[in-house]
Structure formats: C-alpha cells, structure tokens
Scaffold this motif. Structure first.
Motif, PDB file in Angstrom:
ATOM      1  N   SER A  87       0.826  -1.210   0.000  1.00  0.00           N
ATOM      2  CA  SER A  87       0.000   0.000   0.000  1.00  0.00           C
ATOM      3  C   SER A  87       0.861   1.260   0.000  1.00  0.00           C
ATOM      4  O   SER A  87       0.418   2.310  -0.421  1.00  0.00           O
ATOM      5  N   LEU A  88       2.110   1.150   0.434  1.00  0.00           N
ATOM      6  CA  LEU A  88       2.993   2.319   0.478  1.00  0.00           C
ATOM      7  C   LEU A  88       3.235   2.909  -0.902  1.00  0.00           C
ATOM      8  O   LEU A  88       3.480   4.097  -1.035  1.00  0.00           O
ATOM      9  N   ALA A  89       3.192   2.094  -1.932  1.00  0.00           N
ATOM     10  CA  ALA A  89       3.444   2.584  -3.283  1.00  0.00           C
ATOM     11  C   ALA A  89       2.390   3.599  -3.723  1.00  0.00           C
ATOM     12  O   ALA A  89       2.666   4.460  -4.542  1.00  0.00           O
ATOM     13  N   ASP A  90       1.190   3.514  -3.166  1.00  0.00           N
ATOM     14  CA  ASP A  90       0.143   4.471  -3.528  1.00  0.00           C
ATOM     15  C   ASP A  90       0.231   5.770  -2.744  1.00  0.00           C
ATOM     16  O   ASP A  90      -0.177   6.808  -3.221  1.00  0.00           O
ATOM     17  N   ASN A  91       0.730   5.715  -1.530  1.00  0.00           N
ATOM     18  CA  ASN A  91       0.666   6.884  -0.650  1.00  0.00           C
ATOM     19  C   ASN A  91       1.998   7.576  -0.412  1.00  0.00           C
ATOM     20  O   ASN A  91       2.094   8.435   0.437  1.00  0.00           O
ATOM     21  N   THR A  92       3.008   7.201  -1.113  1.00  0.00           N
ATOM     22  CA  THR A  92       4.302   7.822  -0.903  1.00  0.00           C
ATOM     23  C   THR A  92       4.722   8.562  -2.158  1.00  0.00           C
ATOM     24  O   THR A  92       4.133   8.411  -3.213  1.00  0.00           O
ATOM     25  N   ILE A 121       5.609   8.464  11.517  1.00  0.00           N
ATOM     26  CA  ILE A 121       5.929   8.392  10.090  1.00  0.00           C
ATOM     27  C   ILE A 121       5.031   9.342   9.314  1.00  0.00           C
ATOM     28  O   ILE A 121       3.819   9.379   9.514  1.00  0.00           O
ATOM     29  N   ASN A 122       5.628  10.097   8.393  1.00  0.00           N
ATOM     30  CA  ASN A 122       4.896  10.968   7.488  1.00  0.00           C
ATOM     31  C   ASN A 122       4.857  10.276   6.133  1.00  0.00           C
ATOM     32  O   ASN A 122       5.865  10.158   5.457  1.00  0.00           O
ATOM     33  N   PHE A 123       3.672   9.792   5.747  1.00  0.00           N
ATOM     34  CA  PHE A 123       3.499   9.110   4.471  1.00  0.00           C
ATOM     35  C   PHE A 123       3.054  10.047   3.358  1.00  0.00           C
ATOM     36  O   PHE A 123       2.701   9.609   2.279  1.00  0.00           O
ATOM     37  N   GLY A 124       3.022  11.323   3.594  1.00  0.00           N
ATOM     38  CA  GLY A 124       2.558  12.262   2.584  1.00  0.00           C
ATOM     39  C   GLY A 124       1.153  12.726   2.910  1.00  0.00           C
ATOM     40  O   GLY A 124       0.590  12.394   3.947  1.00  0.00           O
ATOM     41  N   GLU A 125       0.577  13.479   1.989  1.00  0.00           N
ATOM     42  CA  GLU A 125      -0.714  14.095   2.247  1.00  0.00           C
ATOM     43  C   GLU A 125      -1.903  13.297   1.749  1.00  0.00           C
ATOM     44  O   GLU A 125      -3.046  13.701   1.950  1.00  0.00           O
ATOM     45  N   LEU A 126      -1.680  12.163   1.112  1.00  0.00           N
ATOM     46  CA  LEU A 126      -2.789  11.352   0.633  1.00  0.00           C
ATOM     47  C   LEU A 126      -3.470  10.649   1.803  1.00  0.00           C
ATOM     48  O   LEU A 126      -2.833  10.363   2.815  1.00  0.00           O
ATOM     49  N   PRO A 127      -4.761  10.355   1.680  1.00  0.00           N
ATOM     50  CA  PRO A 127      -5.457   9.676   2.781  1.00  0.00           C
ATOM     51  C   PRO A 127      -4.897   8.258   2.973  1.00  0.00           C
ATOM     52  O   PRO A 127      -4.423   7.636   2.030  1.00  0.00           O
ATOM     53  N   PRO A 128      -4.961   7.744   4.207  1.00  0.00           N
ATOM     54  CA  PRO A 128      -4.422   6.406   4.457  1.00  0.00           C
ATOM     55  C   PRO A 128      -5.220   5.324   3.728  1.00  0.00           C
ATOM     56  O   PRO A 128      -6.431   5.461   3.556  1.00  0.00           O
ATOM     57  N   PRO A 129      -4.546   4.267   3.305  1.00  0.00           N
ATOM     58  CA  PRO A 129      -5.249   3.172   2.636  1.00  0.00           C
ATOM     59  C   PRO A 129      -6.158   2.438   3.623  1.00  0.00           C
ATOM     60  O   PRO A 129      -5.902   2.432   4.833  1.00  0.00           O
ATOM     61  N   ALA A 130      -7.191   1.798   3.108  1.00  0.00           N
ATOM     62  CA  ALA A 130      -8.173   1.105   3.952  1.00  0.00           C
ATOM     63  C   ALA A 130      -7.526   0.019   4.813  1.00  0.00           C
ATOM     64  O   ALA A 130      -7.917  -0.170   5.968  1.00  0.00           O
ATOM     65  N   ASN A 131      -6.536  -0.685   4.287  1.00  0.00           N
ATOM     66  CA  ASN A 131      -5.900  -1.781   5.024  1.00  0.00           C
ATOM     67  C   ASN A 131      -4.641  -1.354   5.760  1.00  0.00           C
ATOM     68  O   ASN A 131      -3.866  -2.189   6.191  1.00  0.00           O
ATOM     69  N   GLY A 132      -4.384  -0.070   5.869  1.00  0.00           N
ATOM     70  CA  GLY A 132      -3.197   0.420   6.553  1.00  0.00           C
ATOM     71  C   GLY A 132      -1.980   0.448   5.647  1.00  0.00           C
ATOM     72  O   GLY A 132      -2.062   0.184   4.450  1.00  0.00           O
ATOM     73  N   TYR A 133      -0.856   0.773   6.233  1.00  0.00           N
ATOM     74  CA  TYR A 133       0.392   0.891   5.490  1.00  0.00           C
ATOM     75  C   TYR A 133       1.188  -0.400   5.626  1.00  0.00           C
ATOM     76  O   TYR A 133       1.501  -0.822   6.746  1.00  0.00           O
ATOM     77  N   PHE A 134       1.516  -1.019   4.516  1.00  0.00           N
ATOM     78  CA  PHE A 134       2.244  -2.280   4.552  1.00  0.00           C
ATOM     79  C   PHE A 134       3.038  -2.476   3.267  1.00  0.00           C
ATOM     80  O   PHE A 134       2.786  -1.818   2.254  1.00  0.00           O
ATOM     81  N   LEU A 135       3.999  -3.370   3.335  1.00  0.00           N
ATOM     82  CA  LEU A 135       4.731  -3.789   2.144  1.00  0.00           C
ATOM     83  C   LEU A 135       4.938  -5.293   2.224  1.00  0.00           C
ATOM     84  O   LEU A 135       5.037  -5.857   3.316  1.00  0.00           O
ATOM     85  N   THR A 136       4.937  -5.944   1.067  1.00  0.00           N
ATOM     86  CA  THR A 136       5.047  -7.396   1.006  1.00  0.00           C
ATOM     87  C   THR A 136       6.252  -7.788   0.167  1.00  0.00           C
ATOM     88  O   THR A 136       6.424  -7.294  -0.946  1.00  0.00           O
ATOM     89  N   LEU A 137       7.066  -8.676   0.725  1.00  0.00           N
ATOM     90  CA  LEU A 137       8.257  -9.181   0.046  1.00  0.00           C
ATOM     91  C   LEU A 137       8.007 -10.620  -0.399  1.00  0.00           C
ATOM     92  O   LEU A 137       7.389 -11.401   0.338  1.00  0.00           O
TER      93      LEU A 137
END
Length: 170
Positions: A87-92, A121-137
C-alpha cells in the motif's frame, strides 16, 4: 527451506533499515527519509523493474545526506509494487533517481516516506489506505494472484502514529 530463508533475510534487512531510520530520526531530532528503490535486477536474472533495495537519508538544512549504504535485497526477492501487495506505493512520493547507485546509475525510481523526530511516520498528504500501510516481500518468480500473495512471502505493517512495525510470515 532455501527459498523461505531468502524472503526472511530480505524482511529482516528491511525491518532493520526501518528500525535504524526511526532511531536516527529520534536521536538526531530531525526527519529521516526511507526509500524503497525500484530498479532493474543488477544480476541480470530478471529484466523487470521492481523494488530491490532500500536506503535511508538524513534530512538536513543542506538537503539529503545518505545515512546508510544501499541495502540490496537478496537476488530474486522483491517488494511487490502492486497496490494489493504494497500500500505504500500508492501513498508515498514516487521520484526519479537522484543519487548514483553503482551499477545502476540514476536509472531508477523510488518511493519515499519520512520518520519524524518523535518517531512517527509521514506518508505524505494522501489519505491512508483502507488496510493500513504495509509492504510485502516475495520472490519475483512467484507472482501474486490478484490480491493473494504467493505462498512464500513476508509482510511488514507500519503504524504511522508511533513508527512501530510488525513482520508477518505465513
């Protein structure tokens, strides 16, 4: 076992970099930028551009200064850049490469967010994603199916208010 350990090593490396960035921000009382670097595979095993490395930068009056070396993920392991996986790719902030990476130059893009001096953490000014901030490897040869990650994956979920994070493995 070998495949599983590569993903675990990658998750540990990203978690370690996140922890270092947060600690640096709080100890120096300044913002620290965390970058997810999207580039071609330097080993040439895969031709696609994916998130294959992380790096942290100290934010100062004179601009950004590298606070760590570039940390490449193990060969074949990526941070998924699709919204369902990260989700970080959308909000950063997505930017073109501005720091020379050996073997890559400035032919890359990155996603960035900042740890604040209070540890948040400052993720930028976009609204937070519905499922929170995460990354998957996961290994890039095992692509996700829609919203379902491959069998061998690790997800790191971040809490913006505290800067805390959790690593989840199946």
């Amino acid at each position: 076992i070998s495949r599983g350990s590569k993903v675990t090593i990658a998750a540990d490396a990203v978690a370690g970099a996140l922890s270092n960035a947060r600690q640096l921000a709080t100890s120096k009382s300044r913002d620290v930028e965390f970058r997810l670097i999207k580039m071609k595979d330097p080993s040439g095993l895969s031709s696609g551009e994916e998130i294959r490395a992380v790096q942290i930068f100290e934010v100062g009056e004179g601009g950004l200064k590298p606070a760590s070396r570039l940390r490449s993920l193990p060969a074949g392991v990526i941070v998924g850049s699709a919204t369902a996986m990260t989700s970080l790719a959308d909000n950063t902030i997505k930017k073109a490469g501005d720091t020379n990476i050996p073997g890559v130059g400035t032919s890359y893009e990155y996603f960035a967010f900042r740890f604040r001096p209070d540890g948040s953490i400052n993720f930028g000014e976009l609204p937070p994603p519905a499922n929170g901030y995460f990354l998957t490897l996961y290994e890039d040869k095992f692509q996700p199916s829609g919203n379902t990650p491959p069998a061998n994956f690790a997800t790191i979920k971040l809490e913006p208010a505290t800067g805390a994070f959790s690593v989840y493995r199946p």
